[in-house]
Design a protein around this motif. Structure first.
Motif, PDB file in Angstrom:
ATOM      1  N   SER B 276     -15.221   1.195  55.684  1.00 61.42           N
ATOM      2  CA  SER B 276     -15.548   0.277  54.752  1.00 61.42           C
ATOM      3  C   SER B 276     -16.430   1.330  53.994  1.00 61.42           C
ATOM      4  N   ASN B 277     -17.126   2.201  54.609  1.00 58.85           N
ATOM      5  CA  ASN B 277     -18.083   3.131  53.658  1.00 58.85           C
ATOM      6  C   ASN B 277     -17.198   4.300  52.819  1.00 58.85           C
ATOM      7  N   ALA B 278     -16.151   4.634  53.569  1.00 59.58           N
ATOM      8  CA  ALA B 278     -15.211   5.484  52.883  1.00 59.58           C
ATOM      9  C   ALA B 278     -14.526   5.067  51.565  1.00 59.58           C
ATOM     10  N   VAL B 279     -14.210   3.679  51.804  1.00 61.14           N
ATOM     11  CA  VAL B 279     -13.665   3.125  50.548  1.00 61.14           C
ATOM     12  C   VAL B 279     -14.923   2.746  49.424  1.00 61.14           C
ATOM     13  N   GLY B 307     -14.575  10.822  48.118  1.00 64.34           N
ATOM     14  CA  GLY B 307     -15.865  10.234  47.521  1.00 64.34           C
ATOM     15  C   GLY B 307     -16.912  10.727  46.852  1.00 64.34           C
ATOM     16  N   ILE B 308     -17.800  10.001  46.754  1.00 73.95           N
ATOM     17  CA  ILE B 308     -18.927  10.879  45.932  1.00 73.95           C
ATOM     18  C   ILE B 308     -19.789  12.017  46.807  1.00 73.95           C
ATOM     19  N   GLY B 309     -19.597  11.821  47.892  1.00 78.94           N
ATOM     20  CA  GLY B 309     -20.310  12.616  48.873  1.00 78.94           C
ATOM     21  C   GLY B 309     -21.890  12.751  49.025  1.00 78.94           C
ATOM     22  N   MET B 310     -22.531  13.595  49.599  1.00 79.49           N
ATOM     23  CA  MET B 310     -23.900  13.319  49.493  1.00 79.49           C
ATOM     24  C   MET B 310     -24.658  14.809  49.697  1.00 79.49           C
ATOM     25  N   THR B 311     -25.793  14.942  49.154  1.00 84.87           N
ATOM     26  CA  THR B 311     -26.450  16.065  49.747  1.00 84.87           C
ATOM     27  C   THR B 311     -27.003  16.290  51.038  1.00 84.87           C
ATOM     28  N   ARG B 317     -30.925  11.530  56.557  1.00 87.15           N
ATOM     29  CA  ARG B 317     -31.283  10.088  56.605  1.00 87.15           C
ATOM     30  C   ARG B 317     -30.747   9.078  57.167  1.00 87.15           C
ATOM     31  N   LEU B 318     -28.974   9.528  56.979  1.00 83.42           N
ATOM     32  CA  LEU B 318     -28.100   8.680  57.162  1.00 83.42           C
ATOM     33  C   LEU B 318     -28.159   7.425  58.052  1.00 83.42           C
ATOM     34  N   PHE B 319     -28.687   8.026  59.376  1.00 80.81           N
ATOM     35  CA  PHE B 319     -28.497   7.100  60.505  1.00 80.81           C
ATOM     36  C   PHE B 319     -29.627   6.182  60.741  1.00 80.81           C
ATOM     37  N   PHE B 322     -31.657   0.603  57.843  1.00 77.26           N
ATOM     38  CA  PHE B 322     -31.942   0.119  56.617  1.00 77.26           C
ATOM     39  C   PHE B 322     -31.811   1.278  55.327  1.00 77.26           C
ATOM     40  N   VAL B 323     -31.393   2.691  55.833  1.00 77.08           N
ATOM     41  CA  VAL B 323     -31.501   3.809  55.000  1.00 77.08           C
ATOM     42  C   VAL B 323     -30.404   3.530  54.028  1.00 77.08           C
ATOM     43  N   ARG B 324     -30.495   3.452  52.564  1.00 75.24           N
ATOM     44  CA  ARG B 324     -29.642   3.536  51.674  1.00 75.24           C
ATOM     45  C   ARG B 324     -29.924   4.576  50.817  1.00 75.24           C
ATOM     46  N   ILE B 325     -28.922   5.272  50.311  1.00 79.19           N
ATOM     47  CA  ILE B 325     -29.243   6.403  49.462  1.00 79.19           C
ATOM     48  C   ILE B 325     -29.284   5.877  48.152  1.00 79.19           C
ATOM     49  N   LYS B 326     -30.233   6.057  47.312  1.00 77.63           N
ATOM     50  CA  LYS B 326     -30.364   5.460  45.891  1.00 77.63           C
ATOM     51  C   LYS B 326     -30.156   6.630  45.105  1.00 77.63           C
ATOM     52  N   LYS B 329     -25.065   7.308  41.400  1.00 77.95           N
ATOM     53  CA  LYS B 329     -23.649   6.994  42.016  1.00 77.95           C
ATOM     54  C   LYS B 329     -23.686   5.952  42.797  1.00 77.95           C
ATOM     55  N   THR B 330     -24.760   5.660  43.638  1.00 81.48           N
ATOM     56  CA  THR B 330     -24.596   4.541  44.465  1.00 81.48           C
ATOM     57  C   THR B 330     -25.423   3.270  43.850  1.00 81.48           C
ATOM     58  N   LYS B 331     -25.987   3.273  42.639  1.00 83.17           N
ATOM     59  CA  LYS B 331     -26.749   2.081  42.201  1.00 83.17           C
ATOM     60  C   LYS B 331     -26.065   0.998  42.184  1.00 83.17           C
ATOM     61  N   THR B 334     -23.223  -2.407  46.716  1.00 84.53           N
ATOM     62  CA  THR B 334     -24.325  -3.206  47.736  1.00 84.53           C
ATOM     63  C   THR B 334     -24.209  -2.843  49.305  1.00 84.53           C
ATOM     64  N   GLY B 335     -25.000  -3.134  49.889  1.00 86.95           N
ATOM     65  CA  GLY B 335     -25.043  -2.727  51.368  1.00 86.95           C
ATOM     66  C   GLY B 335     -26.270  -2.782  52.015  1.00 86.95           C
ATOM     67  N   SER B 336     -26.192  -3.100  53.333  1.00 88.10           N
ATOM     68  CA  SER B 336     -27.448  -3.374  53.939  1.00 88.10           C
ATOM     69  C   SER B 336     -28.340  -1.990  54.401  1.00 88.10           C
ATOM     70  N   GLY B 337     -27.596  -0.778  54.557  1.00 88.40           N
ATOM     71  CA  GLY B 337     -28.143   0.280  55.065  1.00 88.40           C
ATOM     72  C   GLY B 337     -28.046   0.239  56.616  1.00 88.40           C
ATOM     73  N   LEU B 338     -27.512  -0.841  57.282  1.00 83.08           N
ATOM     74  CA  LEU B 338     -27.571  -0.551  58.635  1.00 83.08           C
ATOM     75  C   LEU B 338     -26.352  -0.187  59.423  1.00 83.08           C
ATOM     76  N   GLY B 339     -25.329  -0.151  58.618  1.00 78.90           N
ATOM     77  CA  GLY B 339     -23.885   0.302  59.000  1.00 78.90           C
ATOM     78  C   GLY B 339     -23.702   1.339  60.220  1.00 78.90           C
ATOM     79  N   LEU B 340     -24.230   2.457  59.365  1.00 76.86           N
ATOM     80  CA  LEU B 340     -24.482   3.798  60.291  1.00 76.86           C
ATOM     81  C   LEU B 340     -25.272   3.934  61.328  1.00 76.86           C
ATOM     82  N   SER B 341     -26.507   3.175  61.409  1.00 76.01           N
ATOM     83  CA  SER B 341     -27.365   3.175  62.416  1.00 76.01           C
ATOM     84  C   SER B 341     -26.743   2.185  63.470  1.00 76.01           C
ATOM     85  N   ILE B 342     -26.095   1.426  63.295  1.00 73.34           N
ATOM     86  CA  ILE B 342     -25.288   0.520  64.271  1.00 73.34           C
ATOM     87  C   ILE B 342     -24.268   1.582  64.845  1.00 73.34           C
TER      88      ILE B 342
HETATM   89  N1  LIG Z   1     -18.474   8.133  53.223  1.00 79.19           N
HETATM   90  C1  LIG Z   1     -19.587   8.109  52.467  1.00 79.19           C
HETATM   91  N2  LIG Z   1     -19.744   8.782  51.662  1.00 79.19           N
HETATM   92  C2  LIG Z   1     -20.878   8.870  50.658  1.00 79.19           C
HETATM   93  N3  LIG Z   1     -21.999   8.496  50.947  1.00 79.19           N
HETATM   94  C3  LIG Z   1     -21.872   7.525  52.068  1.00 79.19           C
HETATM   95  C4  LIG Z   1     -20.897   7.584  53.170  1.00 79.19           C
HETATM   96  N4  LIG Z   1     -21.004   6.645  54.077  1.00 79.19           N
HETATM   97  C5  LIG Z   1     -22.293   6.469  54.144  1.00 79.19           C
HETATM   98  N5  LIG Z   1     -22.984   6.766  52.957  1.00 79.19           N
HETATM   99  C6  LIG Z   1     -24.309   6.833  52.346  1.00 79.19           C
HETATM  100  O1  LIG Z   1     -24.987   6.594  53.592  1.00 79.19           O
HETATM  101  C7  LIG Z   1     -25.720   5.159  53.401  1.00 79.19           C
HETATM  102  C8  LIG Z   1     -25.997   4.551  54.467  1.00 79.19           C
HETATM  103  O2  LIG Z   1     -24.811   3.964  54.937  1.00 79.19           O
HETATM  104  P1  LIG Z   1     -24.514   2.541  55.807  1.00 79.19           P
HETATM  105  O3  LIG Z   1     -23.372   2.151  56.151  1.00 79.19           O
HETATM  106  O4  LIG Z   1     -25.560   2.405  56.952  1.00 79.19           O
HETATM  107  O5  LIG Z   1     -25.040   1.516  54.852  1.00 79.19           O
HETATM  108  P2  LIG Z   1     -24.589   0.559  53.682  1.00 79.19           P
HETATM  109  O6  LIG Z   1     -23.107   1.348  53.375  1.00 79.19           O
HETATM  110  O7  LIG Z   1     -25.797   0.610  52.648  1.00 79.19           O
HETATM  111  O8  LIG Z   1     -24.464  -0.812  54.198  1.00 79.19           O
HETATM  112  P3  LIG Z   1     -23.259  -1.301  55.123  1.00 79.19           P
HETATM  113  O9  LIG Z   1     -24.065  -1.483  56.443  1.00 79.19           O
HETATM  114  O10 LIG Z   1     -23.298  -2.779  54.444  1.00 79.19           O
HETATM  115  O11 LIG Z   1     -22.265  -0.866  55.148  1.00 79.19           O
HETATM  116  C9  LIG Z   1     -25.016   4.387  52.362  1.00 79.19           C
HETATM  117  O12 LIG Z   1     -26.001   3.760  51.591  1.00 79.19           O
HETATM  118  C10 LIG Z   1     -24.497   5.575  51.437  1.00 79.19           C
HETATM  119  O13 LIG Z   1     -25.293   6.218  50.430  1.00 79.19           O
END
Ligand SMILES: Nc1ncnc2c1ncn2[C@@H]1O[C@H](COP(=O)(O)OP(=O)(O)OP(=O)(O)O)[C@@H](O)[C@H]1O
Lengths: 128, 376
Positions: B276-279, B307-311, B317-319, B322-326, B329-331, B334-342
């Motif tokens: 879901s993140n990749a999409v 996709g948009i990638g990240m620095t 800070r990804l994991f 509640f961390v969401r990269i602001k 591009k991500t403005k 929506t997301g919870s920032g919990l997915g990756l920590s889970i």
């Molecule tokens: N494939 C990716 N490409 C670029 N950025 C990503 C990718 N996966 C995650 N991120 C960045 O990492 C942050 C944290 O991801 P995470 O899955 O924890 O939360 P989320 O996407 O905000 O919420 P959700 O839990 O609802 O998916 C995201 O806000 C996003 O900025």
């Protein structure tokens, strides 16, 4: 002339709603969706008052912005609005020497504040 | 009700009395603290007296004049610092000695209040100091009790839950007040925004449910032999409607069955989050590639996107919860920032490893390696 209020928040819905409210109080508004954009605005524009969200790009964006606004325009009153006041202390290192000297808000407000109260606080800060 | 002791050390009786009067009926409260704080003011006319009172009474806050008849204010400050007392020291100084005050601040005074001060200024300072002191003490206490992380989690959570509710409530009120007359387009816009926020809340709640399952703390329990490729397929199918909407193609590049002992729900959570993140963080017309590989002693799951990638800084800070990269591009995502920590918590349970390769505006590859014999 109408006074201008700068509103900064990364929650676009809150930003929009705040803008409408403040305009109803009879002010002009300028909005920014984050610290960066706000910094660009203050380069060229002096607002009469600023309402800042605390957690934007970083947990302490609001503080940094407050500091920068005060440095450029010492007389501009600043309100920092937070959703949970607990945010302020816990995620933010209150003990570091750097931080403690520059928290420059005139007022902390809960985001859920009622419109009439908000108006009162703004008027008080603007001395109207 | 709690009580903080404030010691004023100043040789001017006027300042001491003034402070007492100003703070007499002053209360500080803080939305999340159950009680308010009141103040008792203690007085000392010299630094020597001050030190005696400090040792005896352990004040919480000291308002300290520097120019004193005997030892100077800074010496009192040094004493407090040397003893490692948990006291906030605030210098009161006239504007003329501001420079000194700044130096004292560097030496460990918390702040300074220029003299003469108005009651409003003093109360304002005391209010700030009290709040910070309270938070600091609470933080220390919770650190000791191991509760801090939990508290941080809960306070951010309450923020994340409250923000959409506030937004929706705000719109409902505006609509109720017919704020935009009969401009239907404006109301439609509000309805769309409310739906977006509800969607965000739903995904947060789903994530939280996943999290509570994992946080119950037990190691992997329902191990069974599962076909990882099959689970990846289920996950891709789940994401299909969303990926079509975003015009992103998802490819499963592994066709053969790959078996592994695991809890199928947990493997599905891993794929759901990665795919879901990749999409979500992809561009229109982009692609997502899923690979699964069985190695001698590990199974490797890989999800790549265009996709948009990240620095690197964002990557670090990804994991966290509640961390969401602001950024720009991500403005609007929506997301919870919990997915990756889970995801990380699950991978940890399997003693696995996560590798992230990412190039801004090019794409991101998540690679998860789960050892196959070393499971708990
Ligand atoms: N494939 C990716 N490409 C670029 N950025 C990503 C990718 N996966 C995650 N991120 C960045 O990492 C942050 C944290 O991801 P995470 O899955 O924890 O939360 P989320 O996407 O905000 O919420 P959700 O839990 O609802 O998916 C995201 O806000 C996003 O900025």
């Amino acid at each position: 002339m109408k006074k201008t209020v700068l509103i900064v928040d990364d929650d676009m819905d809150y930003l929009f709603q705040m803008k409408i409210k403040v305009e109803q109080f009879g002010f002009e508004t300028i909005t920014a969706d984050g610290q960066k954009e706000a910094e660009m605005i203050i380069e060229t524009t002096r607002p009469d008052l600023a309402i800042l969200d605390l957690m934007m790009e970083n947990d302490d964006s609001g503080f940094i912005l407050a500091y920068k606004i005060k440095r450029k325009y010492p007389d501009v009153p600043i309100i920092i609005a937070t959703a949970v006041t607990a945010e302020t202390g816990m995620t933010f290192d209150i003990n570091s020497d750097e931080n403690k000297q520059w928290i420059k808000a005139d007022l902390f407000l809960d985001k859920g504040i009622r419109a009439d109260q908000l108006q009162k606080e703004i008027n008080k800060l603007l001395k109207i | 009700m709690a009580e903080y002791k404030i010691l004023v050390v100043d040789d001017e009786p006027g300042i001491r009395m003034g402070t007492r009067r100003i703070l007499q009926n002053f209360k500080v409260d803080y939305p999340f603290m159950d009680e308010h704080i009141e103040f008792v003011v203690l007085e000392a006319a010299t630094g020597e007296d001050g030190i005696e009172i400090i040792d005896r009474e352990m004040p919480d806050i000291i308002l300290l004049d520097n120019k004193l008849p005997g030892i100077q204010g800074v010496e009192v400050l040094e004493y407090v610092k040397k003893k490692l007392y948990d006291i906030v020291v605030v210098m009161i100084t006239s504007y003329a000695s501001l420079e000194l005050a700044v130096k004292a601040t560097r030496d460990g005074a918390y702040d300074f209040i220029p003299k003469p001060f108005t009651p409003q200024e003093l109360r304002g300072s005391i209010e700030n100091i009290t709040k910070q002191l309270f938070l600091k003490r609470m933080t220390q206490k919770m650190n000791k009790e191991g509760k801090l992380i939990r508290f941080q989690f809960l306070s951010v959570l309450s923020h994340e839950l409250k923000a959409p509710i506030n937004a929706i409530e705000g719109y409902v009120k505006m609509m109720n007040d017919r704020q935009f007359g009969d401009d239907m387009a404006a109301y439609q816009e509000m309805i769309d925004r409310m739906q977006e926020r509800i969607k965000g809340m739903r995904s947060l709640i789903m994530d939280l449910l996943d999290l509570t399952k994992i946080e119950s703390g037990k190691p992997v329990q329902h191990l069974e032999s599962v076909n990882i490729t099959g689970i990846a397929q289920i996950s891709i199918d789940t994401m299909r409607p969303y990926s079509i909407q975003k015009d992103v193609d998802i490819y499963l590049n592994t066709k053969e069955k790959i078996m592994m002992d695991a809890d199928p729900n947990e493997i599905e959570i891993i794929f759901n989050n990665l795919i879901s993140n990749a999409v979500k963080y992809n561009r229109n017309g982009g692609r997502v590639d899923v690979f699964i590989e069985s190695k001698k002693d590990a199974v490797v799951l890989q999800v790549s996107d265009s996709g948009i990638g990240m620095t690197d800084e964002e990557k670090a800070r990804l994991f966290q919860d509640f961390v969401r990269i602001k950024n720009q591009k991500t403005k609007n995502i929506t997301g919870s920032g919990l997915g990756l920590s889970i995801l990380k918590k699950i991978v940890d349970m399997y003693h696995g490893e996560i590798d992230v390769q990412s190039v801004p505006d090019k794409g991101t590859t998540f690679t998860i390696t789960i050892p196959v014999n070393a499971q708990t």
